[in-house]
Write an enzyme that holds these catalytic residues in place. Structure first.
Site, PDB file in Angstrom:
ATOM      1  N   ASP A 287     -10.076   8.951   1.721  1.00  0.00           N
ATOM      2  CA  ASP A 287      -9.133  10.040   1.480  1.00  0.00           C
ATOM      3  C   ASP A 287      -7.723   9.519   1.201  1.00  0.00           C
ATOM      4  OD1 ASP A 287      -7.836  12.442   1.366  1.00  0.00           O
ATOM      5  OD2 ASP A 287      -8.440  13.129   3.345  1.00  0.00           O
ATOM      6  N   GLY A 288      -7.347   9.553  -0.082  1.00  0.00           N
ATOM      7  CA  GLY A 288      -5.970   9.200  -0.437  1.00  0.00           C
ATOM      8  C   GLY A 288      -5.876   8.096  -1.472  1.00  0.00           C
TER       9      GLY A 288
ATOM     10  N   MET B  45      -3.105  21.687   6.897  1.00  0.00           N
ATOM     11  CA  MET B  45      -1.981  21.020   7.571  1.00  0.00           C
ATOM     12  C   MET B  45      -1.155  22.049   8.323  1.00  0.00           C
ATOM     13  SD  MET B  45      -0.785  18.688   4.355  1.00  0.00           S
ATOM     14  CE  MET B  45      -1.983  17.719   3.426  1.00  0.00           C
TER      15      MET B  45
ATOM     16  N   MET C 285      -5.942  18.684   9.619  1.00  0.00           N
ATOM     17  CA  MET C 285      -4.822  17.836  10.030  1.00  0.00           C
ATOM     18  C   MET C 285      -3.954  18.679  10.951  1.00  0.00           C
ATOM     19  SD  MET C 285      -4.139  15.917   6.429  1.00  0.00           S
ATOM     20  CE  MET C 285      -5.146  17.018   5.431  1.00  0.00           C
TER      21      MET C 285
ATOM     22  N   HIS D 167     -10.855  19.561   6.190  1.00  0.00           N
ATOM     23  CA  HIS D 167     -10.204  18.466   6.892  1.00  0.00           C
ATOM     24  C   HIS D 167      -9.011  19.031   7.668  1.00  0.00           C
ATOM     25  CE1 HIS D 167      -7.821  14.394   6.372  1.00  0.00           C
ATOM     26  NE2 HIS D 167      -8.036  14.701   7.619  1.00  0.00           N
TER      27      HIS D 167
ATOM     28  N   SER E  53     -10.009  17.271  -3.946  1.00  0.00           N
ATOM     29  CA  SER E  53      -9.146  17.914  -2.954  1.00  0.00           C
ATOM     30  C   SER E  53      -8.285  18.971  -3.612  1.00  0.00           C
ATOM     31  CB  SER E  53      -8.250  16.872  -2.300  1.00  0.00           C
ATOM     32  OG  SER E  53      -7.211  17.543  -1.620  1.00  0.00           O
TER      33      SER E  53
ATOM     34  N   GLY F  22      -7.642  13.918  -5.492  1.00  0.00           N
ATOM     35  CA  GLY F  22      -6.779  15.071  -5.724  1.00  0.00           C
ATOM     36  C   GLY F  22      -6.159  14.995  -7.106  1.00  0.00           C
ATOM     37  N   SER F  23      -5.049  14.300  -7.191  1.00  0.00           N
ATOM     38  CA  SER F  23      -4.336  14.184  -8.464  1.00  0.00           C
ATOM     39  C   SER F  23      -5.255  13.627  -9.550  1.00  0.00           C
ATOM     40  CB  SER F  23      -3.128  13.254  -8.314  1.00  0.00           C
ATOM     41  OG  SER F  23      -2.434  13.538  -7.137  1.00  0.00           O
TER      42      SER F  23
ATOM     43  N   ASP G 231      -7.719  20.606   2.552  1.00  0.00           N
ATOM     44  CA  ASP G 231      -6.807  19.947   3.484  1.00  0.00           C
ATOM     45  C   ASP G 231      -5.941  20.948   4.222  1.00  0.00           C
ATOM     46  OD1 ASP G 231      -7.235  17.072   3.024  1.00  0.00           O
ATOM     47  OD2 ASP G 231      -6.620  17.548   0.966  1.00  0.00           O
TER      48      ASP G 231
ATOM     49  N   GLY H 117      -0.826  14.070   4.914  1.00  0.00           N
ATOM     50  CA  GLY H 117       0.285  15.010   4.805  1.00  0.00           C
ATOM     51  C   GLY H 117       0.680  15.374   3.381  1.00  0.00           C
ATOM     52  N   PHE H 118       0.425  14.481   2.433  1.00  0.00           N
ATOM     53  CA  PHE H 118       0.867  14.740   1.075  1.00  0.00           C
ATOM     54  C   PHE H 118      -0.130  14.177   0.076  1.00  0.00           C
ATOM     55  CE2 PHE H 118       4.513  14.317   3.841  1.00  0.00           C
ATOM     56  CZ  PHE H 118       5.173  15.505   3.589  1.00  0.00           C
ATOM     57  N   GLY H 119      -0.217  14.812  -1.086  1.00  0.00           N
ATOM     58  CA  GLY H 119      -1.006  14.268  -2.174  1.00  0.00           C
ATOM     59  C   GLY H 119      -0.199  13.230  -2.944  1.00  0.00           C
TER      60      GLY H 119
ATOM     61  N   HIS I  18     -13.076  19.629  -1.188  1.00  0.00           N
ATOM     62  CA  HIS I  18     -12.335  19.113  -0.036  1.00  0.00           C
ATOM     63  C   HIS I  18     -11.083  19.955   0.188  1.00  0.00           C
ATOM     64  CE1 HIS I  18     -11.359  16.109   2.978  1.00  0.00           C
ATOM     65  NE2 HIS I  18     -10.110  16.179   2.570  1.00  0.00           N
TER      66      HIS I  18
END
Lengths: 216, 216, 216, 216, 216, 216
Positions: E174-175, E36, E67, E65, E7, E196-197, E34, E141-143, E32
């Site tokens: 996801d997440g 928002m 959102m 994605h 991501s 992501g991270s 994101d 909403g957040f990584g 990916h």
């Protein structure tokens, strides 16, 4: 002599073909079509499929008045349905200039409708971009309401500004126009008279239109 | 034999009186009336003033399908316009039970309409309170779409639940119903067939209705 | 001498009966009641069930200030709860004229509230239809804020217009009114002083009201 | 024996201190506080400034029921006003898990309220994260309504799931609870009884609470 | 072996070209992305102009994605910006079937994203129409958030349904996916891992991707 | 000589570090950052995570233009991301004064952006509270549009008012600024020129900025 724009909101929806034939024979130049979404105004009137069919009955100007929120979603659809003039409400349009450009880029004339409480000065920076101002002389949403007298003052203000700036914007009056007050309205500076009940509830609609047309 | 509910969305709006006369002569028991607000669905069809006039042409059941947000604002108005059955969308109603109670308290039958992706289990706690489930077999908003095959599975599921619980709720199918698929739909468990184009675009609407009615 | 309208937002909600008794004994002519919906303003204060009961304690004027969106949904309910004056926010009302007509048709006086950044000229076409302008001298939503000095300029502008047009609209000032600035505010042209903390946080509320009332 | 949670929506707002004193003396363990924003439900009840003051009168549990949209805007404010338990409506929360986490991270117990038409299965993936389910047994918005009988079926379903999964979530029943139906409700599986009129319109509120408490 | 979808929300936005080059060299099959809008989720990340440029750097699959609320407004624009897969949130889509049809009719693969509290059964009537389910294992909403353990149960439920119905829908997680929990997630039935991270904050992103890819 | 504020909406998002380095070397004083939420304007550009990183590359002024609804939700987040100046749209702010106070209380300069159709007189009661007026010379939402000529008239009007009132508010022009029209715009009274394509699509961006800067 004003342009007469009978509003089909007051027509007999069971016999729209007949109503359109009558209008075609009359001196009315425009068909006024009131689209209500139940969100911007507290009524749902009629929309795309109805206008599409009315369009086929006439070569006169179809003047569509969108009493809806987020008109940008439907501007192209109303063009396709046959609108010649498309008006949006200033109270519903945070991006009014974009909406007007979209209308014009599709080949329609552009109008801005203004609610009774909205001052004429709100139009100052869009007036030169548009073809028609629809000054609401009743609160939008229903036919058969009484003309708000203060509208005369607004017509005069707008007339003065249009003339001073040398613009060709038409002033259209919407709501409570009758055979009795038409002359006063035109005298104040109106160019177009919308009439619903006055035409369609008349025993002689063609005659009523002729009378409105003869206003001087 | 199913109840037939022709949808006037596909009718000739220029000659609604004739269309209504035709329906009155036909075996159709219900007039299906699709109200679209341009917010819940991406179309604005027709609303109160049109339905009010259609109502006067018939003693048959007026089955009004509200494809609108916040239906509570208009439930009473549609009662006054002549609705006998009033359906609201479960996707538009965070307070569905209240909406249903309001509809019934005004003397109308109550329906719940369900979009194609919404599972039947969403109805479990309202089913015993209502008279009709409108199962959308197309995405609401336009006539002339193709029947979504998965709807047959939903009809069967709903039929089973209604029968198991001994309820009398009617299953109404809305979208893409044709002379060809009507039998399969009824066999799956439908009670009411809505038909738009199939009726109104037919060379013989009364015959088309009769054929739908004869589905076994 | 100004009309004094203590705002019960600053009252002791545990002993409202006592607070109302105090107000009834005082020189305050109006009870000011701030309704917040958490949407138009970032606070939820109190509403119908509270006002209904306050109403029973007094024959003084109940001045209800709706800091809510879509006030048309609640205008009748606040009449039934006992409002004598009902104010709506111009920033929340795309159909302000209709809202004002609805308020007046139910027998209430009508007010328009105006946020700090909203120019006075926005009122030009509604001023003759209303009884009160509520000029916000703080951003609506909370008690205990500091008076915005620019409000004095707005009062003067509005005073001039009201006087020039020969209207009887009252100018009501809402937010940060103190014993110290009351005289300046009245001198600028205010007719009604709303006071919350100044009254209810005072050791001697009746005395504070008397002092405000004595402003010249 | 159920937990009793009198709803102050039915209290005498003119004498809240007395009402709170009465509750403090009673066997009621919770104060139930109904916050309505006029958007999620068709009523505006009371909010932050009122609850803040009620909070000071008691060391009992303050159980705040948010009948509002976008509760995330106010969760922290209700913590500051003194809520011990905070419930949000599943119908108002597209991000319910985040809302629940926010509530718990601030040190409150978290509840989810469920409207009459919403199936119990909607709770399956949040149930293990929460402390209370508020099952609405009337449509939220007003006191004094009649208990919806189908709620008993929902209590039984929820009881079974909670027990099967070994959870400790409390089932709270909200609306139309009376001295007559309390036993049936508790027998179906309820843990907490909210009672408004039954308590506050009683000639003997403390006795009414005791009677509810004695339900077995 | 799972599909790996890094991501870019966690990427270094100052050197996106480098990040894309790294991904192109890696074993990651998907990018990916994101999006928002600040309305559906409480963050505004990036959108069309950024994705358009990222698209030019790669021939790998661009998995976008959304959102956002009302995704129908932007589906075509994201196609034009280069999306290969487009996912919308079930919580944002009252007309989910229509949205999915629109995505597919433009030649993209269609995904449905599901928030942590939304039960798997909500997908029952759309599952056969889609290519990917994005199961949120954190609140969107957040990584950098922590994996919600209950997601494993949801993966298993969904895996079972997909297999029983013989569908080919991919399960994307996801997440909070890390090198530590990847195996458990894949074992539960996941097909695609978004990271992501774990990728972009790693000292060796290509190695981290390889490790995720090697999960069995 | 005007302040030059290159808009990164037109930058190469794949090499933002390079773009920022170029700007740091140039005579541009401000970085202009256009945040679009897809609701207020029909585009989603970029937001917090992107701005956060851009901020780290420069000590120049970060001028963030929020083209979003309900900016109050994000004002603090944009402060944390590094905004020095934060502008909100008057068309999106029913509580503009509160928004401005919030911006300033966090230590940022405050701006108000004004759409092409919005009259200058709308600013009369907020002008003395702000640092910048962003006059949109195109409809907000996209780069690369043509300058609306009427903006020159608006600049002159605003210039006159600012000078007459002795204020220090800067006039910033946003949209369609080119090497050709810069002189006319500055002559009309502009203080700040935003330039997107003119800078970033130039073969020599630093030279283009220098040319804009040299406008007299």
């Amino acid at each position: 002599m004003p342009i007469i724009a009978p509003s089909l909101l007051a027509a007999d929806f069971l016999h729209l073909a007949d109503e359109c034939t009558m209008l075609n024979k009359s001196e009315a130049e425009w068909f006024h079509l009131d689209v209500m979404d139940g969100r911007f105004v507290p009524n749902i009137s009629f929309g795309l499929p109805v206008i599409e069919q009315i369009r086929k009955t006439t070569t006169k100007v179809c003047d569509v008045h969108l009493m809806i929120v987020e008109p940008e979603k439907y501007i192209e659809a109303f063009k396709n349905a046959g609108a010649d003039i498309l008006s949006v409400h200033i109270e519903a349009c945070p991006h009014l200039h974009r909406n007007i450009e979209q209308i014009k880029s599709l080949g329609m004339k552009a109008g801005v409708a203004v609610n009774p409480h909205t001052p004429i000065c709100f139009l100052s920076d869009i007036l030169h971009d548009i073809d028609v101002v629809n000054l609401m002389s009743v609160d939008p949403g229903f036919g058969g309401q009484k003309f708000i007298e203060f509208t005369l003052e607004k017509i005069r203000q707008l007339r003065r500004i249009i003339d001073e700036r040398g613009l060709k914007v038409l002033i259209e009056i919407d709501g409570g126009v009758t055979l009795e007050n038409a002359a006063t309205i035109v005298e104040a500076g109106a160019d177009v008279l919308i009439a619903g009940s006055t035409v369609f509830k008349s025993a002689d609609p063609i005659g009523a239109i002729a009378q409105l047309k003869a206003t001087t």
